[in-house]
Motif scaffolding. Structure first.
Motif, PDB file in Angstrom:
ATOM      1  N   TYR A 304       3.576  -8.830  33.843  1.00 48.10           N
ATOM      2  CA  TYR A 304       3.785 -10.399  34.063  1.00 48.10           C
ATOM      3  C   TYR A 304       4.569 -11.072  32.947  1.00 48.10           C
ATOM      4  CZ  TYR A 304       2.611 -14.939  35.445  1.00 48.10           C
ATOM      5  OH  TYR A 304       2.736 -16.332  36.086  1.00 48.10           O
ATOM      6  N   ARG A 305       4.301 -10.579  31.701  1.00 50.47           N
ATOM      7  CA  ARG A 305       4.683 -11.244  30.582  1.00 50.47           C
ATOM      8  C   ARG A 305       6.364 -10.769  30.627  1.00 50.47           C
ATOM      9  NH1 ARG A 305       2.594 -11.194  24.230  1.00 50.47           N
ATOM     10  NH2 ARG A 305       3.975 -12.485  23.449  1.00 50.47           N
ATOM     11  N   GLN A 306       6.627  -9.490  30.903  1.00 57.26           N
ATOM     12  CA  GLN A 306       7.963  -8.900  30.969  1.00 57.26           C
ATOM     13  C   GLN A 306       8.764  -9.743  31.922  1.00 57.26           C
ATOM     14  OE1 GLN A 306       8.249  -4.645  31.719  1.00 57.26           O
ATOM     15  NE2 GLN A 306      10.594  -4.747  31.127  1.00 57.26           N
ATOM     16  N   ALA A 307       8.294 -10.105  33.108  1.00 55.56           N
ATOM     17  CA  ALA A 307       8.679 -10.684  34.159  1.00 55.56           C
ATOM     18  C   ALA A 307       9.038 -12.269  34.056  1.00 55.56           C
ATOM     19  CB  ALA A 307       8.024 -10.571  35.482  1.00 55.56           C
ATOM     20  N   TYR A 308       8.136 -12.893  33.252  1.00 56.84           N
ATOM     21  CA  TYR A 308       7.992 -14.419  33.287  1.00 56.84           C
ATOM     22  C   TYR A 308       7.897 -14.750  31.972  1.00 56.84           C
ATOM     23  CZ  TYR A 308       7.066 -13.432  38.243  1.00 56.84           C
ATOM     24  OH  TYR A 308       7.194 -13.150  39.590  1.00 56.84           O
ATOM     25  N   GLY A 309       7.834 -14.055  30.923  1.00 47.50           N
ATOM     26  CA  GLY A 309       8.081 -14.532  29.609  1.00 47.50           C
ATOM     27  C   GLY A 309       6.769 -15.252  29.174  1.00 47.50           C
ATOM     28  N   GLU A 310       5.751 -15.007  29.791  1.00 47.75           N
ATOM     29  CA  GLU A 310       4.267 -15.599  29.087  1.00 47.75           C
ATOM     30  C   GLU A 310       3.155 -14.654  29.764  1.00 47.75           C
ATOM     31  OE1 GLU A 310       3.922 -19.622  30.399  1.00 47.75           O
ATOM     32  OE2 GLU A 310       3.973 -18.961  32.762  1.00 47.75           O
ATOM     33  N   LEU A 311       2.129 -14.846  29.305  1.00 53.68           N
ATOM     34  CA  LEU A 311       0.829 -14.040  29.760  1.00 53.68           C
ATOM     35  C   LEU A 311       0.619 -14.947  30.955  1.00 53.68           C
ATOM     36  CD1 LEU A 311      -1.117 -13.455  26.606  1.00 53.68           C
ATOM     37  CD2 LEU A 311       0.255 -11.821  27.809  1.00 53.68           C
ATOM     38  N   PRO A 312      -0.288 -14.046  31.751  1.00 54.99           N
ATOM     39  CA  PRO A 312      -0.729 -14.732  33.034  1.00 54.99           C
ATOM     40  C   PRO A 312      -1.988 -15.824  32.685  1.00 54.99           C
ATOM     41  CG  PRO A 312      -1.472 -12.536  32.936  1.00 54.99           C
ATOM     42  CD  PRO A 312      -0.364 -12.685  31.938  1.00 54.99           C
ATOM     43  N   SER A 313      -2.547 -15.423  31.493  1.00 58.78           N
ATOM     44  CA  SER A 313      -3.538 -16.511  31.172  1.00 58.78           C
ATOM     45  C   SER A 313      -2.923 -17.970  30.777  1.00 58.78           C
ATOM     46  CB  SER A 313      -4.355 -16.306  29.908  1.00 58.78           C
ATOM     47  OG  SER A 313      -3.670 -15.627  28.902  1.00 58.78           O
ATOM     48  N   GLU A 314      -1.794 -17.802  30.242  1.00 55.16           N
ATOM     49  CA  GLU A 314      -1.058 -18.961  29.880  1.00 55.16           C
ATOM     50  C   GLU A 314      -0.624 -19.586  31.020  1.00 55.16           C
ATOM     51  OE1 GLU A 314       1.044 -17.398  25.400  1.00 55.16           O
ATOM     52  OE2 GLU A 314       1.928 -17.089  27.495  1.00 55.16           O
ATOM     53  N   THR A 315      -0.059 -19.072  32.096  1.00 59.14           N
ATOM     54  CA  THR A 315       0.054 -19.695  33.452  1.00 59.14           C
ATOM     55  C   THR A 315      -0.960 -20.544  33.763  1.00 59.14           C
ATOM     56  OG1 THR A 315       1.796 -18.168  33.763  1.00 59.14           O
ATOM     57  CG2 THR A 315       1.240 -19.162  35.544  1.00 59.14           C
ATOM     58  N   LEU A 316      -2.101 -19.616  33.874  1.00 55.83           N
ATOM     59  CA  LEU A 316      -3.250 -20.345  34.612  1.00 55.83           C
ATOM     60  C   LEU A 316      -3.613 -21.659  33.750  1.00 55.83           C
ATOM     61  CD1 LEU A 316      -5.406 -20.186  36.685  1.00 55.83           C
ATOM     62  CD2 LEU A 316      -6.568 -18.664  35.229  1.00 55.83           C
ATOM     63  N   ALA A 317      -3.508 -21.276  32.366  1.00 56.34           N
ATOM     64  CA  ALA A 317      -4.115 -22.643  31.560  1.00 56.34           C
ATOM     65  C   ALA A 317      -3.239 -23.705  31.808  1.00 56.34           C
ATOM     66  CB  ALA A 317      -3.935 -22.207  30.017  1.00 56.34           C
ATOM     67  N   ARG A 318      -1.932 -23.627  32.041  1.00 62.97           N
ATOM     68  CA  ARG A 318      -0.901 -24.736  32.258  1.00 62.97           C
ATOM     69  C   ARG A 318      -1.078 -25.232  33.444  1.00 62.97           C
ATOM     70  NH1 ARG A 318       2.940 -22.182  31.367  1.00 62.97           N
ATOM     71  NH2 ARG A 318       3.892 -21.689  33.728  1.00 62.97           N
ATOM     72  N   ALA A 319      -1.543 -24.568  34.480  1.00 68.69           N
ATOM     73  CA  ALA A 319      -1.809 -25.148  35.990  1.00 68.69           C
ATOM     74  C   ALA A 319      -3.034 -25.926  35.772  1.00 68.69           C
ATOM     75  CB  ALA A 319      -1.914 -23.767  36.885  1.00 68.69           C
TER      76      ALA A 319
END
Length: 321
Positions: A304-319
């Motif tokens: 996920y980090r390789q594809a989107y430049g961030e950890l999935p936990s960071e995406t979830l926290a921002r959402a």
């Protein structure tokens, strides 16, 4: 129905030896040990709806006479060796090998070789889930009921997936793993088993009738995207297209595409990102990853980090912010 996890221990001299009942096999007729102080420990987990069972076996060396009525057995020795007498045919598997066995009667014996212990993983899959494949393997050992060796890249992927699932389920209680997550694990193992069996047969069980590889690949990708939320497997996809996984893999290769597995993984990453950016109540990274077909959470985070430049936990926290 949650995953059911059971541990059993028995030692030579215990009164329970004569009444030993395996949590993996249908019926045990007799259990014995090769040493006076012999010991056997098993741990097994059964998936919801009887999709499959996974187990670990550790002993000082034992012999077991059993009958398996419903499940195909896959043996993964890790330490020592295991011998199987199938009523006239003998098979010996050592660490790093995989042996598949049809339902039936057999006498199994284990040895520790140079070490103090024998250890193996076991997968039990209802034969009804594999019936089309088994029929297509009529000329192989599995079809003839005398055992089938699984080798090559597909078998290594099966062994890796089995070890990952076993580490998560057998070393500690299943805990908060959801039914959907459990079904995702079962689907992954079913997919790996199907691929290893088909690779062992060396050909497609069903011939394809597509106009071109490009046409087949376009249709396959369209189905992947339409069914990604259902955790579609490569084996499921090939069956829906009326071909075998081997034919599907060759079509992607000849069309200059990544492998079907890689394409499906990228689509699942896209689905996971969508879920993470629009989380439901109580959703966690673990739940979302498992629901999207990812079993190895560390690998999911890395991809996920390789594809989107961030950890999935960071995406979830921002959402959720």
């Amino acid at each position: 129905m949650p995953i059911t996890r059971v541990e059993t221990s028995v030692s030579a001299g215990d009164h329970s030896v004569d009444q030993f009942r395996s949590q993996l096999f249908s019926q045990v007729h007799r259990l014995g040990f090769t040493a006076a102080d012999g010991h056997l420990h098993t741990c097994s987990a059964e998936f919801p709806d009887g999709a499959l069972k996974i187990g670990s076996v550790e002993s000082t060396g034992h012999r077991i006479n059993l009958t398996e009525t419903e499940d195909v057995t896959l043996l993964f020795p890790q330490l020592g060796r295991i011998g199987v007498d199938l009523g006239g045919t003998n098979r010996v598997a050592r660490a790093g090998q995989i042996l598949a066995l049809r339902p039936g009667d057999r006498l199994t014996s284990t040895a520790t070789d140079a070490g103090p212990r024998f250890r193996a993983l076991v997968l039990m899959v209802p034969i009804r889930h594999l019936a089309p494949l088994v029929e297509g393997l009529a000329s192989t050992g599995l079809g003839a009921s005398d055992g089938l060796w699984l080798a090559g890249a597909q078998a290594r992927r099966l062994a890796s997936a089995t070890a990952e699932v076993a580490a998560g389920l057998l070393r500690a209680p299943p805990g908060r793993l959801s039914d959907r997550g459990a079904r995702g694990m079962a689907r992954l193992l079913h997919e790996r088993i199907a691929e290893a069996l088909i690779a062992a047969a060396g050909d497609d069980p069903v011939p394809g009738t597509w106009r071109s590889d490009a046409d087949l690949v376009r249709t396959a990708i369209r189905l992947m995207r339409a069914s990604a939320d259902q955790r579609l497997s490569v084996a499921d996809l090939a069956r829906d297209l009326g071909i075998g996984p081997r034919r599907l893999q060759l079509a992607f290769q000849r069309a200059g595409q990544p492998s079907p597995r890689d394409v499906l993984a990228n689509i699942r990453l896209q689905v996971a990102r969508d879920r993470l950016t629009r989380p439901g109540t109580g959703s966690s990274v673990t739940d979302i990853a498992l629901d999207c077909g990812f079993v190895h959470l560390g690998r999911f985070s890395g991809q996920y980090r390789q594809a989107y430049g961030e950890l999935p936990s960071e995406t979830l926290a921002r959402a959720r912010a």
